[in-house]
Design a protein around this motif. Structure first.
Motif, PDB file in Angstrom:
ATOM      1  N   ILE A 251       0.869  -1.172   0.000  1.00  0.00           N
ATOM      2  CA  ILE A 251       0.000   0.000   0.000  1.00  0.00           C
ATOM      3  C   ILE A 251       0.904   1.220   0.000  1.00  0.00           C
ATOM      4  O   ILE A 251       1.815   1.325   0.834  1.00  0.00           O
ATOM      5  N   SER A 252       0.670   2.120  -0.946  1.00  0.00           N
ATOM      6  CA  SER A 252       1.502   3.322  -1.032  1.00  0.00           C
ATOM      7  C   SER A 252       0.585   4.517  -1.280  1.00  0.00           C
ATOM      8  O   SER A 252      -0.367   4.426  -2.066  1.00  0.00           O
ATOM      9  N   LEU A 253       0.855   5.630  -0.609  1.00  0.00           N
ATOM     10  CA  LEU A 253       0.038   6.825  -0.795  1.00  0.00           C
ATOM     11  C   LEU A 253       0.828   8.069  -0.418  1.00  0.00           C
ATOM     12  O   LEU A 253       1.768   8.027   0.375  1.00  0.00           O
ATOM     13  N   TRP A 254       0.432   9.179  -1.024  1.00  0.00           N
ATOM     14  CA  TRP A 254       0.968  10.482  -0.668  1.00  0.00           C
ATOM     15  C   TRP A 254       0.008  11.133   0.317  1.00  0.00           C
ATOM     16  O   TRP A 254      -1.202  11.175   0.095  1.00  0.00           O
ATOM     17  N   ALA A 255       0.545  11.641   1.426  1.00  0.00           N
ATOM     18  CA  ALA A 255      -0.266  12.269   2.464  1.00  0.00           C
ATOM     19  C   ALA A 255       0.280  13.656   2.780  1.00  0.00           C
ATOM     20  O   ALA A 255       1.496  13.872   2.774  1.00  0.00           O
ATOM     21  N   ASN A 256      -0.630  14.567   3.038  1.00  0.00           N
ATOM     22  CA  ASN A 256      -0.281  15.916   3.476  1.00  0.00           C
ATOM     23  C   ASN A 256      -1.155  16.205   4.686  1.00  0.00           C
ATOM     24  O   ASN A 256      -2.313  16.583   4.557  1.00  0.00           O
ATOM     25  N   MET A 257      -0.590  15.975   5.879  1.00  0.00           N
ATOM     26  CA  MET A 257      -1.382  15.995   7.100  1.00  0.00           C
ATOM     27  C   MET A 257      -0.936  17.112   8.028  1.00  0.00           C
ATOM     28  O   MET A 257       0.230  17.504   8.039  1.00  0.00           O
ATOM     29  N   PRO A 258      -1.888  17.620   8.837  1.00  0.00           N
ATOM     30  CA  PRO A 258      -1.551  18.701   9.760  1.00  0.00           C
ATOM     31  C   PRO A 258      -0.535  18.255  10.811  1.00  0.00           C
ATOM     32  O   PRO A 258      -0.342  17.068  11.065  1.00  0.00           O
ATOM     33  N   THR A 259       0.080  19.220  11.438  1.00  0.00           N
ATOM     34  CA  THR A 259       1.030  18.966  12.518  1.00  0.00           C
ATOM     35  C   THR A 259       0.354  18.205  13.652  1.00  0.00           C
ATOM     36  O   THR A 259      -0.788  18.486  14.020  1.00  0.00           O
ATOM     37  N   SER A 260       1.053  17.241  14.209  1.00  0.00           N
ATOM     38  CA  SER A 260       0.499  16.439  15.295  1.00  0.00           C
ATOM     39  C   SER A 260       0.394  17.261  16.578  1.00  0.00           C
ATOM     40  O   SER A 260       1.306  18.024  16.925  1.00  0.00           O
ATOM     41  N   VAL A 261      -0.730  17.082  17.282  1.00  0.00           N
ATOM     42  CA  VAL A 261      -0.886  17.726  18.586  1.00  0.00           C
ATOM     43  C   VAL A 261      -0.528  16.764  19.714  1.00  0.00           C
ATOM     44  O   VAL A 261      -0.524  17.136  20.879  1.00  0.00           O
ATOM     45  N   GLY A 262      -0.253  15.521  19.345  1.00  0.00           N
ATOM     46  CA  GLY A 262       0.193  14.555  20.331  1.00  0.00           C
ATOM     47  C   GLY A 262      -0.915  13.835  21.051  1.00  0.00           C
ATOM     48  O   GLY A 262      -0.671  12.839  21.735  1.00  0.00           O
ATOM     49  N   THR A 263      -2.149  14.311  20.936  1.00  0.00           N
ATOM     50  CA  THR A 263      -3.271  13.685  21.644  1.00  0.00           C
ATOM     51  C   THR A 263      -4.420  13.323  20.710  1.00  0.00           C
ATOM     52  O   THR A 263      -5.463  12.862  21.174  1.00  0.00           O
ATOM     53  N   GLU A 264      -4.261  13.569  19.417  1.00  0.00           N
ATOM     54  CA  GLU A 264      -5.347  13.239  18.503  1.00  0.00           C
ATOM     55  C   GLU A 264      -5.528  11.730  18.424  1.00  0.00           C
ATOM     56  O   GLU A 264      -4.593  10.964  18.655  1.00  0.00           O
ATOM     57  N   PRO A 265      -6.746  11.272  18.114  1.00  0.00           N
ATOM     58  CA  PRO A 265      -6.965   9.828  17.972  1.00  0.00           C
ATOM     59  C   PRO A 265      -6.269   9.305  16.726  1.00  0.00           C
ATOM     60  O   PRO A 265      -5.711  10.064  15.928  1.00  0.00           O
ATOM     61  N   LEU A 266      -6.325   8.022  16.572  1.00  0.00           N
ATOM     62  CA  LEU A 266      -5.771   7.391  15.378  1.00  0.00           C
ATOM     63  C   LEU A 266      -6.357   8.050  14.134  1.00  0.00           C
ATOM     64  O   LEU A 266      -7.555   8.302  14.064  1.00  0.00           O
ATOM     65  N   ARG A 267      -5.491   8.329  13.155  1.00  0.00           N
ATOM     66  CA  ARG A 267      -5.946   8.933  11.909  1.00  0.00           C
ATOM     67  C   ARG A 267      -5.824   7.895  10.790  1.00  0.00           C
ATOM     68  O   ARG A 267      -4.746   7.705  10.224  1.00  0.00           O
ATOM     69  N   PRO A 268      -6.904   7.184  10.489  1.00  0.00           N
ATOM     70  CA  PRO A 268      -6.845   6.118   9.488  1.00  0.00           C
ATOM     71  C   PRO A 268      -6.700   6.695   8.085  1.00  0.00           C
ATOM     72  O   PRO A 268      -7.434   7.611   7.700  1.00  0.00           O
TER      73      PRO A 268
END
Length: 398
Positions: free
Chosen positions: A191-208
């Motif tokens: 599985i391969s994908l390009w992702a552009n995700m926000p900065t981690s806040v350290g407490t967010e739930p799993l981001r599937p």
């Protein structure tokens, strides 16, 4: 008298010859029709395999075209347009058009370019599915579209390769896709994908990010997933998780999920495009899963609990389950799907994952905010070199 007669005949003969020559010249240049002109050839340069358009005036059918002296298959469109597809054998040179009884060359030279490799050049025969998000959320090979969209998902933003899918608390849910559904011989995959995700806040739930799952399982896990996990690390960091759960009529085993932090990579990993790749090699003596970030392997795990020979299946085999609905494989992008007989939130097949506030599954997300592009599923584990090529070509927008 005889002498004058000869002169007269000579003059008449000369006039006759001159008249013939004049008629012949007129036929060669005009063919009895209006003058043909060629005003443009576009695009220039042209890539082999692309359509080239010739514009001008007074074109008629049939029309023939040569490029650098070699004939190409031309299509008469109108009195002002002729097209042709630049063949792989085409070389740069003069474009000539023969039509309306005339042969006219374009004043400039057409430059022919042979395209370089792209992401589609990597492991082409092993590609099962891909999502380009160029205008729609459809899977590109089958054309299948999502049966449901959670939140907001748009496809007009600039992605890493063409457009991308932009999620705002959103997710895409697919009915079984033919080339993936009920694949009972998927011993290995990528599985391969390009992702552009926000900065981690350290407490967010799993981001599937991506999941393939069967609809009839006695556990909450699907088969294959790639997600961002909550590692407690805030800031410019992505913690990538991978998981595989086996239910195939044999003794079930859970390939324990593992995570890889973007350690060793430069800052700027968040809010920028990043290539995430998960491979699983189920052949041979070692069953190894590996995680790559931007073409670099950052972690791996060997699953020693696999009993040989064991074939990985996307849906349960061996007569399990025995009640409807029959097993099927669904794809979720941006959502974690579940099947838990004691879970009133849904079965992961016709319903959605529990909400983040669920007491039982507070760590699980049902939607993401961010961007995804060029998701690919292969039926074997790509080599390190192939994964690196996906990153090289993709980073060039190809």
């Amino acid at each position: 008298m005889k002498q004058i007669k000869n002169v007269t005949l000579a003059i008449i003969g000369g006039l006759f010859i001159l008249a013939v020559a004049t008629v012949s010249c007129k036929k060669k240049n005009n063919g009895g029709g209006a003058t043909v002109t060629v005003t443009s050839v576009t695009p220039n340069p042209a890539t082999t395999g692309s359509t080239v358009t010739i514009t001008g005036t007074n074109f008629t059918s049939p029309a023939t075209v040569t490029v650098n002296g070699a004939a190409v298959t031309a299509t008469f469109v109108s009195a002002t347009t002729i097209t042709f597809v630049a063949p792989s054998s085409a070389t740069s040179g003069v474009v000539s058009v023969t039509t309306n009884g005339q042969t006219v060359a374009y004043s400039g030279s057409l430059s022919v370019v042979v395209p370089g490799p792209t992401s589609d050049s990597v492991a082409t025969s092993a590609l099962l599915a891909k999502w380009t998000f160029d205008g729609t959320g459809a899977e590109s090979i089958s054309g299948d579209v999502p049966y449901a969209t959670r939140g907001t998902v748009s496809y007009t933003g600039a992605g890493q390769i063409g457009n991308c899918a932009t999620f705002t608390a959103g997710a895409l849910l697919f009915n079984p896709i033919g080339q993936i559904n009920n694949d009972t011989t998927l011993e290995s995959y990528t599985i391969s994908l390009w992702a552009n995700m926000p900065t981690s806040v350290g407490t967010e739930p799993l981001r599937p990010l991506f999941q393939m799952t069967g609809n009839r399982y006695s556990d909450i896990w699907g088969q294959v997933d790639l997600e961002l996990t909550n590692s407690g690390v805030a800031g410019d960091s992505l913690t990538v998780g991978a998981r595989q759960h086996q239910q195939d009529g044999h003794a079930p085993y859970d390939h324990t999920g593992f995570t890889a932090l973007n350690a060793g990579l430069n800052s700027g990993i968040c809010n920028n495009w990043v290539l995430l790749t998960e491979t699983y090699n189920g052949n041979g003596n070692n069953q190894t899963m590996q995680i790559y970030i931007n073409g670099n392997r950052v972690d791996s795990a060997e699953f020693t609990d696999v009993t040989k020979p064991e074939t990985f299946n996307l849906v349960p085999q061996g007569g399990t389950p025995t009640v409807a609905p029959l097993p099927a494989t669904k794809v979720y992008i941006g959502s974690m799907a579940f099947f838990d007989q004691g879970n009133t939130a849904g079965d992961g097949y016709s319903n959605y994952a529990p909400t983040w506030s669920s007491a039982n599954y507070s760590w699980a997300g049902e939607a993401i905010t961010g961007k995804l592009d060029d998701i690919r599923v292969y039926n074997r584990a790509l080599t390190a070199s192939e994964v690196a090529s996906l990153y090289t070509y993709g980073s060039q927008g190809k």
